[in-house]
Design an enzyme around this catalytic site. Structure first.
Site, PDB file in Angstrom:
ATOM      1  N   LYS A  10       0.831  -1.182  -0.030  1.00 29.49           N
ATOM      2  CA  LYS A  10      -0.125   0.180  -0.153  1.00 29.49           C
ATOM      3  C   LYS A  10       1.172   1.318   0.197  1.00 29.49           C
ATOM      4  O   LYS A  10       1.584   0.829   0.101  1.00 29.49           O
ATOM      5  CB  LYS A  10      -0.861   0.289   1.161  1.00 29.49           C
ATOM      6  CG  LYS A  10      -0.596   0.305   2.837  1.00 29.49           C
ATOM      7  CD  LYS A  10      -0.211   1.324   3.613  1.00 29.49           C
ATOM      8  CE  LYS A  10       1.774   1.782   3.822  1.00 29.49           C
ATOM      9  NZ  LYS A  10       2.602   1.653   4.836  1.00 29.49           N
ATOM     10  N   ASP A 204      -2.996  -0.415   7.506  1.00 30.88           N
ATOM     11  CA  ASP A 204      -2.193  -1.135   6.711  1.00 30.88           C
ATOM     12  C   ASP A 204      -2.630  -2.802   6.367  1.00 30.88           C
ATOM     13  O   ASP A 204      -2.742  -3.135   5.066  1.00 30.88           O
ATOM     14  CB  ASP A 204      -0.378  -1.747   7.138  1.00 30.88           C
ATOM     15  CG  ASP A 204       0.367  -0.330   7.023  1.00 30.88           C
ATOM     16  OD1 ASP A 204       0.193   0.894   6.922  1.00 30.88           O
ATOM     17  OD2 ASP A 204       1.113  -0.378   6.807  1.00 30.88           O
TER      18      ASP A 204
END
Ligand SMILES: Nc1ncnc2c1ncn2[C@@H]1O[C@H](COP(=O)(O)OP(=O)(O)O)[C@@H](O)[C@H]1O
Ligand SMILES: C[C@@](O)(CCOP(=O)(O)O)CC(=O)O
Ligand SMILES: [Mg+2]
Length: 387
Positions: A10, A204
């Site tokens: 990410k 995350d």
């Protein structure tokens, strides 16, 4: 029987660190994945070992099932459906299972990943023998969420093989879990992230599980749809750092200066919310796109300034900021900072020749540049029946 699962890394577009303290943040999955394969021996294999092969760091670990039962006596209970936190005592016990492997000093950070592995494996699959292989397209410890992609793909693969989750073994190719199973994989991955990060916000593992673009605040996720093309140059400083230490450093600073830091964290909350509304707004003329990009650039600049206030920038990050500014481009660190990766917005009308020039200059400084696809799929898995 073999199951493979993969989960993406990410980028955090706004709000890292502040999100740990309850501010909003915006993140997107990127098209770089960590893959985990779990192979269970066939009944006549007579194999009673658990092997973990970490391809990216060239390390292999192997434990007899008797040793696993000794270190983690709780592994006889099946708790796959209720994620639990690994306590400090258990972490110490698991560390004894790593003593004999003599992990090189430069790779010591990997130990926390192995502890997370043993906790997730034994909690979800108990003390079954298996061969587990992990490989990643992500740089490790660079702010692109390799720890979350590791925990999510591992949780996904293990849950697919556990009795707690019903999956159709006849499905072909990569498939997604149902919503309930995704939530469960996400909760287990969060437990793994706690071992690696100390105090993760959960952003995350959430974006790695569900993919796409999300706004995240106090553990709650809102899916967002961008109405503009966000093209980000990712530059890796190649300066290694550790998320756990950086997150702890910000908490220490907050303890020393509670009022000043509360203002900083509140400012980040406003920046993330404004970032989310700018990218979601539905005005499409060329003029509007340019204006939206300028607002995004200003928000990135302010966010970077506040990350400096939190003490998580680094000389290498500052070099990238100065270099891109020469081309009137705006950058901010992404992830935990202290080195790792930096994002630079590439506006839609920016000529390709300028992009080539700025990349050339950054690479001359020894940095590594790439443009990753933003907002792809989250956790997926597949079964392969072994002959
Ligand atoms: N592919 C992998 N193989 C082994 N360990 C991994 C892998 N991916 C992540 N890890 C674990 O995650 C740690 C890096 O996590 P972290 O410091 O949070 O950085 P980031 O998540 O930004 O990459 C590694 O030190 C290791 O413990
Ligand atoms: C700094 C933080 O906001 C993001 C850390 O990301 P990474 O591990 O550096 O990829 C921590 C967190 O949200 O858990
Ligand atoms: Mg991480």
């Amino acid at each position: 029987m073999e199951v493979r699962a993969r989960a993406p890394g990410k980028i955090i577009l706004a709000g890292e660190h502040a999100v740990v303290h309850g501010s909003a943040a915006v993140a997107a999955s990127i098209g770089l994945y960590t893959s985990v394969s779990v192979r269970l021996p066939s009944p006549n294999d007579n194999d009673d070992t658990l092997t973990l092969h970490l391809m990216d760091v060239g390390l292999e670990f192997s434990w007899s099932i008797d040793r696993i039962k000794e270190i983690l006596p709780g592994s006889v209970n099946n708790v796959a459906s209720s994620p639990t936190t690994c306590c400090e005592e258990t972490i110490k016990l698991i560390l004894t299972a790593l003593e004999s492997f003599k992990i090189p000093e430069a790779k010591m950070g990997i130990a926390s990943g192995v502890i997370a592995f043993l906790w997730l494996y034994t909690s979800i699959l108990g003390n079954k023998a298996a061969k587990v292989i992990v490989s990643s397209e992500l740089p490790l410890g660079a702010g692109l969420g390799s720890s979350a992609a590791f925990c999510v793909s591992l949780s996904g693969a293990l849950l697919a093989l556990s009795d707690s989750v019903e999956v159709d073994f006849d499905q072909e190719g990569w498939v997604s879990f149902g919503e309930k199973e995704q939530q469960l994989a996400n909760r287990w991955a969060f437990e793994g992230e706690k071992i690696i990060h100390g105090k993760p916000s959960g952003i995350d593992n959430t974006v790695s599980t569900f993919g796409n673009l999300i706004k995240f605040k106090s553990g709650a996720l809102t899916c967002i749809k961008s109405n503009m093309i966000l093209k980000m140059l990712i530059t890796n400083t190649n300066v290694g750092r550790n998320t756990k230490a950086l997150v702890a450093g910000v908490s220490e600073r907050k303890k020393r200066h509670p009022d000043a830091m509360t203002s900083v964290l509140t400012a980040v909350d406003f920046i993330s919310n404004e970032f989310a509304s700018v990218i979601q707004s539905t005005s499409f003329s060329d003029d509007d796109v340019v204006k939206k990009e300028q607002r995004i650039q200003e928000l990135m600049e302010m966010n970077q300034g506040l990350l400096q206030c939190m003490g998580v920038s680094h000389a290498s990050i500052e070099t990238i900021l100065r270099t891109t500014l020469k081309y009137e481009l705006t950058s901010k660190l992404t992830g935990a900072g202290g080195g790792g990766c930096v994002l630079t917005l590439l506006p839609s009308l920016l000529p390709a020749t300028v992009i080539d020039k700025v990349i050339g200059e950054l690479e001359q400084c020894g940095f590594q540049c790439f443009v990753a696809e933003i907002g792809g799929s989250g956790l997926v898995f597949r079964f392969d029946v072994l002959s």
